[in-house]
Write a protein that holds these residues in place. Structure first.
Motif, PDB file in Angstrom:
ATOM      1  N   THR C 151       0.861  -1.179   0.000  1.00 34.68           N
ATOM      2  CA  THR C 151       0.000   0.000   0.000  1.00 34.68           C
ATOM      3  C   THR C 151       0.900   1.231   0.000  1.00 34.68           C
ATOM      4  O   THR C 151       1.704   1.430   0.916  1.00 34.68           O
ATOM      5  CB  THR C 151      -0.921   0.008   1.228  1.00 34.68           C
ATOM      6  N   ILE C 152       0.793   1.993  -1.062  1.00 35.18           N
ATOM      7  CA  ILE C 152       1.757   3.067  -1.320  1.00 35.18           C
ATOM      8  C   ILE C 152       1.067   4.416  -1.292  1.00 35.18           C
ATOM      9  O   ILE C 152       0.139   4.664  -2.062  1.00 35.18           O
ATOM     10  CB  ILE C 152       2.439   2.845  -2.685  1.00 35.18           C
ATOM     11  N   GLY C 153       1.495   5.267  -0.398  1.00 36.62           N
ATOM     12  CA  GLY C 153       0.983   6.632  -0.348  1.00 36.62           C
ATOM     13  C   GLY C 153       1.861   7.560  -1.149  1.00 36.62           C
ATOM     14  O   GLY C 153       3.085   7.519  -1.025  1.00 36.62           O
ATOM     15  N   LEU C 154       1.232   8.373  -1.999  1.00 34.49           N
ATOM     16  CA  LEU C 154       1.982   9.357  -2.786  1.00 34.49           C
ATOM     17  C   LEU C 154       1.488  10.713  -2.326  1.00 34.49           C
ATOM     18  O   LEU C 154       0.288  10.996  -2.396  1.00 34.49           O
ATOM     19  CB  LEU C 154       1.703   9.158  -4.267  1.00 34.49           C
ATOM     20  N   CYS C 155       2.381  11.555  -1.845  1.00 32.07           N
ATOM     21  CA  CYS C 155       1.955  12.756  -1.146  1.00 32.07           C
ATOM     22  C   CYS C 155       2.576  14.018  -1.730  1.00 32.07           C
ATOM     23  O   CYS C 155       3.777  14.072  -1.974  1.00 32.07           O
ATOM     24  CB  CYS C 155       2.363  12.629   0.324  1.00 32.07           C
ATOM     25  N   LEU C 177      -1.354  -4.144  -5.627  1.00 29.04           N
ATOM     26  CA  LEU C 177      -0.955  -2.821  -5.137  1.00 29.04           C
ATOM     27  C   LEU C 177      -2.176  -1.983  -4.787  1.00 29.04           C
ATOM     28  O   LEU C 177      -3.248  -2.140  -5.385  1.00 29.04           O
ATOM     29  CB  LEU C 177      -0.145  -2.076  -6.194  1.00 29.04           C
ATOM     30  N   ASN C 178      -2.001  -1.093  -3.825  1.00 28.20           N
ATOM     31  CA  ASN C 178      -3.004  -0.121  -3.417  1.00 28.20           C
ATOM     32  C   ASN C 178      -2.364   1.243  -3.376  1.00 28.20           C
ATOM     33  O   ASN C 178      -1.302   1.392  -2.761  1.00 28.20           O
ATOM     34  CB  ASN C 178      -3.425  -0.443  -1.977  1.00 28.20           C
ATOM     35  N   PHE C 179      -2.970   2.213  -4.016  1.00 28.50           N
ATOM     36  CA  PHE C 179      -2.414   3.565  -3.914  1.00 28.50           C
ATOM     37  C   PHE C 179      -3.300   4.465  -3.067  1.00 28.50           C
ATOM     38  O   PHE C 179      -4.529   4.411  -3.179  1.00 28.50           O
ATOM     39  CB  PHE C 179      -2.259   4.184  -5.307  1.00 28.50           C
ATOM     40  N   VAL C 180      -2.664   5.282  -2.248  1.00 29.90           N
ATOM     41  CA  VAL C 180      -3.384   6.344  -1.551  1.00 29.90           C
ATOM     42  C   VAL C 180      -2.789   7.667  -2.032  1.00 29.90           C
ATOM     43  O   VAL C 180      -1.596   7.922  -1.839  1.00 29.90           O
ATOM     44  CB  VAL C 180      -3.255   6.217  -0.021  1.00 29.90           C
ATOM     45  N   LEU C 218      -0.162   2.689   5.457  1.00 31.96           N
ATOM     46  CA  LEU C 218       0.825   2.679   4.379  1.00 31.96           C
ATOM     47  C   LEU C 218       2.024   1.756   4.636  1.00 31.96           C
ATOM     48  O   LEU C 218       2.521   1.665   5.750  1.00 31.96           O
ATOM     49  CB  LEU C 218       1.358   4.092   4.126  1.00 31.96           C
ATOM     50  N   ASP C 219       2.498   1.109   3.556  1.00 32.70           N
ATOM     51  CA  ASP C 219       3.795   0.428   3.596  1.00 32.70           C
ATOM     52  C   ASP C 219       4.903   1.377   3.150  1.00 32.70           C
ATOM     53  O   ASP C 219       6.046   1.286   3.591  1.00 32.70           O
ATOM     54  CB  ASP C 219       3.773  -0.783   2.662  1.00 32.70           C
ATOM     55  N   ILE C 220       4.538   2.243   2.210  1.00 32.49           N
ATOM     56  CA  ILE C 220       5.490   3.208   1.631  1.00 32.49           C
ATOM     57  C   ILE C 220       4.817   4.573   1.634  1.00 32.49           C
ATOM     58  O   ILE C 220       3.662   4.689   1.220  1.00 32.49           O
ATOM     59  CB  ILE C 220       5.801   2.856   0.148  1.00 32.49           C
ATOM     60  N   LEU C 221       5.559   5.606   2.062  1.00 34.24           N
ATOM     61  CA  LEU C 221       5.087   6.983   1.893  1.00 34.24           C
ATOM     62  C   LEU C 221       6.083   7.689   0.983  1.00 34.24           C
ATOM     63  O   LEU C 221       7.247   7.883   1.347  1.00 34.24           O
ATOM     64  CB  LEU C 221       4.999   7.712   3.235  1.00 34.24           C
ATOM     65  N   TYR C 222       5.621   8.029  -0.207  1.00 30.96           N
ATOM     66  CA  TYR C 222       6.499   8.710  -1.167  1.00 30.96           C
ATOM     67  C   TYR C 222       6.174  10.197  -1.133  1.00 30.96           C
ATOM     68  O   TYR C 222       5.109  10.617  -1.570  1.00 30.96           O
ATOM     69  CB  TYR C 222       6.277   8.138  -2.576  1.00 30.96           C
ATOM     70  N   MET C 223       7.090  10.982  -0.587  1.00 30.80           N
ATOM     71  CA  MET C 223       6.866  12.419  -0.395  1.00 30.80           C
ATOM     72  C   MET C 223       7.382  13.226  -1.583  1.00 30.80           C
ATOM     73  O   MET C 223       8.426  12.911  -2.144  1.00 30.80           O
ATOM     74  CB  MET C 223       7.618  12.896   0.851  1.00 30.80           C
ATOM     75  N   THR C 224       6.660  14.277  -1.928  1.00 34.01           N
ATOM     76  CA  THR C 224       7.185  15.262  -2.892  1.00 34.01           C
ATOM     77  C   THR C 224       6.857  16.647  -2.381  1.00 34.01           C
ATOM     78  O   THR C 224       6.054  16.810  -1.463  1.00 34.01           O
ATOM     79  CB  THR C 224       6.580  15.101  -4.302  1.00 34.01           C
TER      80      THR C 224
END
Lengths: 306, 306, 306
Positions: C151-155, C177-180, C218-224
């Motif tokens: 579960t991947i968060g894209l922020c 996969l799951n996207f947030v 979340l398993d992954i938090l991808y920050m921008t």
């Protein structure tokens, strides 16, 4: 792991070892030709300084390592608002050692505080320029055989010249030194150095306005530039500027063993007619600058060559 | 020790040796892959010229050496008022050979006069660009098998084009050459080259205004750019610009062995439709530029490979 | 011969092999220390990007190769009006592989169409930045052990952030996969990606406005980064900016195995107090960026190491 932030980072004993290593490198360069094979130096120059950058790069290449980096802030991530500490943590993924030049005082210290690889302060604003001081010390020790028992003239802009301040701080740790401070009134050595460094260490000094007065007694003449803008008025500048220009005629007043050093670049404070005088060692000094940086890189990386 | 300042620095015999070496390098690159191990090239580019800089750097890297330097004056000590001769004496402490590009004519000669290491003039203003001429000569000799017995068309801006002037001066030393000078009236080859170089050496030439008139008889067509600003008036430019653009149709007028050279960069004076024609050798020429610079570096450093 | 233009250039199988190679390089760097001896990488950066340029250069140097190039368009032939395809044909005479950064979308594709050596797209405008995506994939796979079942968060700025778009396109090829998607209304992921990429591939996703809502799962938090200029009005910016700043307090909401990634450079969207959290892996990510580029260079050059 250690960094080089200030010329005083090394104790007298450590400095002796470093300069010994530099002399060994000068004597047996092939011995060190592959000492840094596979190692990378990052030159992070947030302001241009060709001489300083190239001397670090030459040092690393002479050791068989390689080089990457940038030569001015325009082409760096700084433009995107990244902090120095973030940059250094990233660069530590790319290189084994860093030479950093920065217009802001203290920037290399911030970098060092966050770095997992050694940082060399290659100049931070008007603050420190320790590899220049190491270069000066190696030049004097190599050509005079000693760092004590010397009468040293420092000439030019003694107020703002950071190389002069650093050199004095490094030298007062040796015995039997005499300083002759040669500068216009406006550009005298700052009080905190005269009092806190020279007097506190019981190092005798005198101040003179004209170079001629000092030359006969000097073992070393360390020249720096006097910028016109630093004078209070045009009249003073016109009246005094020749006092701080070394030429052939003034060299006749000096002893036959007096050495002339200059951190370079020179503009006109040393006449080119002096260049061929065997006492003029400022271009040799540039060569010593490479040897001492080779020794520094090896020391900070903890690499020993037998 | 010697430098390369002008394309005439090498005698015909020396040039032959240099080009032989370049051809040997082309044939057996591995033989030379470590010839400059431990050597450093400094590229001192006081004005940007990516192509020229990279070709020198590639040459040194192909020889197993390494590279340091700067790619524009902004990041150099020149900004601090240092003279070229001081810079070169310092850089001689950092490198074994220099390639210098400078906007001022004669700057590399000043550098050479004070240098303890070989200097390659990589272009000084509108004056000389000798490594381009060496490249041109190697290209012609490699692909035609000779430098004499050729009819050579030079097309474009023959007035200001320094590569054309240098090439003529280098070629007149060979036998049995014919030049066809193709340019608008405004951009004719200067009188001093027509009279002092061509006539004095009894080299026949003719001048034409349109490329078409010349193409059928040429062995070599050397193209250069015609800049709009160089014309006296807009009308003339519009009327004539097509005379100096090489396209597929004009190529049909040329012999099947005619070679098209261009120092690059090209803008629009050679249509891209010509690129696939086997007679178009301007990109091969770039490759020969690396081989000849490898040969040059070895020669100036006095390195012999068996 | 092949190039790297888009993160989708590699099939899932090829990508697996590439990431395996990167992991082997991480484990046994000495094995690869001379794999590219005699090879040259040209870094053609028509706009500055220190991080991307240095990571490619470090990769090539780690492989025993060497580097040449330019770091900004000012010092390139582009200023003289040369086309990208001409530049690349010339550079192919100087180097074995190219990393190109260009402000214009598609420029690296034009280069690749005319190139006889492999081209790596190191970022073309707002279009693609495939080596960043490879870096992200390697980081996730190395630290999570898988690219599916996440579960991947894209922020942050999901509208203009090309790294996020590329990462989604690369990831949808994996299972489960799951996207947030965490962003302000103004900066939502574009419809074409939500519909044509996520829905078409039956990848579940949800959209939230505040990071807090997403963190626990979340398993992954991808920050921008969220740039102020991207908001419609000052009020919205002030009201929402804290939703997209990760700090220690927000990290308490996240699971103990959630990883925080960021393509860097960071400005203030991750508070420095998070840096010491073991879940913060954005500096490790920079290290993986070197390994994956080493694997990429080897793969594109067709070099196999046993």
């Amino acid at each position: 792991m250690r960094h080089l932030m200030s010329p005083l980072d090394f104790s007298v004993e450590e400095l002796d070892k470093l300069l010994d290593l530099a002399n060994d490198i000068e004597k047996y360069p092939e011995k060190y030709a592959h000492a840094c094979a596979g190692k990378k130096l990052a030159t992070l120059f947030y302001e241009p300084s060709t001489r300083t950058r190239l001397s670090h790069e030459a040092a690393m290449l002479n050791l068989g390592g390689s080089v990457l980096g940038f030569s001015s802030a325009d082409s760096s991530s700084a433009a995107k608002g990244e902090s120095v500490s973030d940059t250094i943590r990233t660069v530590a993924c790319y290189a084994d050692i860093v030479a950093m030049r920065h217009p802001k005082e203290g920037a290399p210290m911030v970098a060092a505080a966050h770095s997992s690889i050694p940082i060399i302060n290659a100049g931070d604003g008007g603050h420190q320029h320790p590899t220049q001081t190491l270069t000066d010390l190696l030049t004097i020790r190599s050509l005079k055989g000693r760092l004590g028992n010397l009468t040293i003239g420092l000439c030019g802009d003694l107020k703002f010249g950071r190389t002069v301040h650093s050199l004095i701080q490094a030298l007062v740790r040796y015995d039997n030194l005499n300083f002759v401070l040669i500068s216009p009134e406006e550009l005298r050595l700052p009080t905190y150095i005269r009092h806190d460094v020279l007097r506190r260490n019981h190092v005798p000094y005198k101040e003179v306005v004209r170079m001629e007065e000092a030359l006969p007694e000097l073992d070393i003449l360390y020249m720096t530039r006097v910028q016109k803008e630093r004078f209070f008025n045009e009249e003073d500048y016109v009246r005094m500027k020749d006092f701080y220009i070394l030429d052939k005629k003034k060299m006749e007043l000096a002893g036959k063993d007096m050495l002339v050093l200059h951190p370079l670049p020179r503009v006109n404070e040393i006449s080119v007619e002096v260049d061929d005088d065997p006492r003029a060692v400022y271009f040799k000094q540039a060569k010593y600058g490479v040897y001492v940086r080779m020794a520094l890189i090896l020391t900070l990386l903890g690499i020993h060559v037998d």
